[in-house]
Enzyme design. Structure first.
Site, mmCIF file in Angstrom:
data_model
loop_
_atom_site.group_PDB
_atom_site.id
_atom_site.type_symbol
_atom_site.label_atom_id
_atom_site.label_comp_id
_atom_site.label_asym_id
_atom_site.label_seq_id
_atom_site.Cartn_x
_atom_site.Cartn_y
_atom_site.Cartn_z
ATOM 1 N N CYS A 1 -20.450 -19.036 -1.114
ATOM 2 C CA CYS A 1 -19.000 -19.214 -1.060
ATOM 3 C C CYS A 1 -18.470 -19.145 -2.498
ATOM 4 O O CYS A 1 -18.853 -19.971 -3.339
ATOM 5 C CB CYS A 1 -18.679 -20.564 -0.420
ATOM 6 S SG CYS A 1 -16.910 -20.886 -0.402
ATOM 7 N N GLY A 2 -17.611 -18.181 -2.760
ATOM 8 C CA GLY A 2 -17.122 -17.972 -4.126
ATOM 9 C C GLY A 2 -16.179 -19.059 -4.595
ATOM 10 O O GLY A 2 -16.361 -19.633 -5.675
ATOM 11 N N HIS A 3 -15.163 -19.370 -3.766
ATOM 12 C CA HIS A 3 -14.225 -20.411 -4.215
ATOM 13 C C HIS A 3 -14.964 -21.737 -4.337
ATOM 14 O O HIS A 3 -14.689 -22.531 -5.236
ATOM 15 C CB HIS A 3 -13.016 -20.518 -3.255
ATOM 16 C CG HIS A 3 -13.218 -21.500 -2.153
ATOM 17 N ND1 HIS A 3 -13.684 -21.151 -0.901
ATOM 18 C CD2 HIS A 3 -13.079 -22.858 -2.126
ATOM 19 C CE1 HIS A 3 -13.793 -22.240 -0.159
ATOM 20 N NE2 HIS A 3 -13.435 -23.276 -0.865
ATOM 21 N N HIS B 1 -15.733 -12.977 9.177
ATOM 22 C CA HIS B 1 -14.582 -12.858 8.270
ATOM 23 C C HIS B 1 -13.960 -11.477 8.444
ATOM 24 O O HIS B 1 -14.673 -10.473 8.387
ATOM 25 C CB HIS B 1 -15.018 -12.980 6.812
ATOM 26 C CG HIS B 1 -15.719 -14.274 6.479
ATOM 27 N ND1 HIS B 1 -17.033 -14.513 6.775
ATOM 28 C CD2 HIS B 1 -15.260 -15.390 5.856
ATOM 29 C CE1 HIS B 1 -17.371 -15.719 6.355
ATOM 30 N NE2 HIS B 1 -16.308 -16.277 5.788
ATOM 31 N N ASP C 1 -8.532 -18.214 4.582
ATOM 32 C CA ASP C 1 -8.853 -18.648 3.229
ATOM 33 C C ASP C 1 -7.542 -18.752 2.454
ATOM 34 O O ASP C 1 -6.731 -17.826 2.480
ATOM 35 C CB ASP C 1 -9.802 -17.651 2.558
ATOM 36 C CG ASP C 1 -10.495 -18.257 1.341
ATOM 37 O OD1 ASP C 1 -9.964 -19.232 0.793
ATOM 38 O OD2 ASP C 1 -11.553 -17.735 0.967
ATOM 39 N N CYS D 1 -10.788 -15.612 -1.904
ATOM 40 C CA CYS D 1 -12.124 -15.465 -1.314
ATOM 41 C C CYS D 1 -13.077 -14.720 -2.259
ATOM 42 O O CYS D 1 -13.035 -13.495 -2.356
ATOM 43 C CB CYS D 1 -12.052 -14.762 0.043
ATOM 44 S SG CYS D 1 -13.588 -14.968 0.978
ATOM 45 N N GLY D 2 -13.950 -15.489 -2.889
ATOM 46 C CA GLY D 2 -14.860 -14.900 -3.881
ATOM 47 C C GLY D 2 -15.863 -13.934 -3.278
ATOM 48 O O GLY D 2 -16.114 -12.846 -3.833
HETATM 49 O O1 PYC Z 1 -14.457 -17.854 -1.609
HETATM 50 O O2 PYC Z 1 -16.270 -16.882 -0.853
HETATM 51 C C1 PYC Z 1 -15.262 -17.571 -0.701
HETATM 52 C C2 PYC Z 1 -14.975 -18.106 0.636
HETATM 53 C C3 PYC Z 1 -15.663 -17.910 1.792
HETATM 54 C C4 PYC Z 1 -14.997 -18.598 2.792
HETATM 55 C C5 PYC Z 1 -13.922 -19.202 2.227
HETATM 56 N N1 PYC Z 1 -13.919 -18.889 0.904
#
Ligand code: PYC
Length: 333
Positions: free
Chosen positions: A91-93, A225, A250, A254-255
């Site tokens: 998960c990026g964030h 997603h 999100d 979303c990273g």
């Molecule tokens: O930032 O990768 C992300 C992420 C995945 C689901 C919610 N945020």
């Protein structure tokens, strides 16, 4: 006060999206790798995720990360990600939130102007470089696991929508990318219910006809997603609404979705290495992405993405479970 469970956490948000960083109360999750820990947690400890993510302690778009000791010698901390929807491999964030919390609480040795933190995630090693001034984490650049394109301009038959054109890529999770115009919906938050309904129908159609599978990460075998791309988006600056199973958006850009989108644009020959890519969320917050190298995943051409964003600490909490609580795993409406 009486409690049969107590968890400590530092809450944060990354460009609008929460990450509850769980610092205590879970103990050591069994498993020789972080992905084994994720799979064990999903099978045996999911009540903890539900308690911390669901209402009333969380909400319908809650997200978090459980800190663990790393399982590999080249990492500083291990992370198991938790969401209302389950346990993501990456998960990026959430990683930007974790790195910010580790710096601002002093849980890592902080150096200025950059503190480098190596994180053992279920998807692999992720390096977070935190820009620090006066002890404050100003921004975080994560060097993500390899991202790759799986399908370009494929079509899936979606009940109620007919054939829908989509591309699929991996950026830590699998993402279907769909032009919002193709499902006849404007990029407007007043349409969120319709966008979500379309996203869930598309995920369902892909997963029931042609589900993706990561060749190297156990248990990563579905698409939860859908990145709905707004019209006018380009390979330099894209806007999207990220619909996520079982029914939320999100708030951050979303990273892992930004990484997947860059892999898609690279596969099309539209995004070169070492070029900034601005990705904007449904609420208008931004990440800046870059591809910094090429590699392969099980023989598939892949890229190494970086994603830069900011996070803020919002609180410190202890979350309790009274033995008489009628909702020991919370609830979702
Ligand atoms: O930032 O990768 C992300 C992420 C995945 C689901 C919610 N945020």
């Amino acid at each position: 006060m009486r409690s049969k469970r107590m968890f400590t956490a530092v809450d944060s948000h990354t460009e609008g999206m929460p990450t509850r960083v769980v610092t205590g109360g879970v103990g050591v999750i069994p498993g020789a790798t972080m992905n084994e820990k994720r799979l064990y947690f999903m099978e045996h400890l999911d009540d903890i995720r539900q308690l911390l993510m669901n209402e009333p302690r969380g909400h319908a778009a809650m997200s978090g990360a459980i800190l663990q000791a790393p399982t590999r010698p080249d990492a500083d901390w291990g992370v198991v990600y938790i969401e209302v929807s389950g346990c993501l491999p990456m998960c990026g964030h959430g990683t930007i939130g974790v790195a910010t919390v580790l710096v601002e609480t002093g849980m890592v040795e902080v150096t200025e102007p950059v503190t480098t933190i190596r994180l053992d995630t279920p998807a692999g090693l992720v390096i977070a470089r935190v820009a620090v001034s006066d002890g404050h984490a100003d921004s975080v650049t994560i060097e993500n696991v390899p991202a790759y394109s799986v399908r370009l301009d494929d079509t899936v038959e979606v009940p109620g929508y007919g054939p829908v054109r989509y591309s699929l890529a991996f950026g830590g999770n699998f993402y279907a990318m769909v032009d919002l115009d193709d499902v006849g919906l404007p990029f407007d938050r007043s349409n969120q219910q319709e966008i979500l309904t379309a996203g869930l129908a598309i995920m369902d159609a892909i997963n029931s006809t042609n589900p993706p599978r990561h060749p190297e990460i156990d248990g990563v075998n579905h698409c939860h997603h859908v990145e709905f791309i707004a019209s006018g988006s380009t390979a330099e600056h894209s806007r999207h609404a990220m619909a996520i199973y079982p029914g939320w958006f999100d708030r951050s850009p979303c990273g892992t979705g930004t990484s997947a989108r860059m892999a898609e644009l690279w596969a099309r020959g539209e995004l070169a290495l070492d070029t900034d890519f601005i990705n904007e969320s449904f609420i208008g917050s931004r990440f800046v992405g870059r591809l910094i190298g090429e590699t392969t995943v099980d023989g598939i051409p892949a890229v190494i993405p970086t994603v830069t964003g900011r996070a803020w600490v919002t609180g410190i909490g202890s979350y309790l479970l009274d033995p008489s609580d009628p909702f020991p795993t919370g609830f979702q409406l």
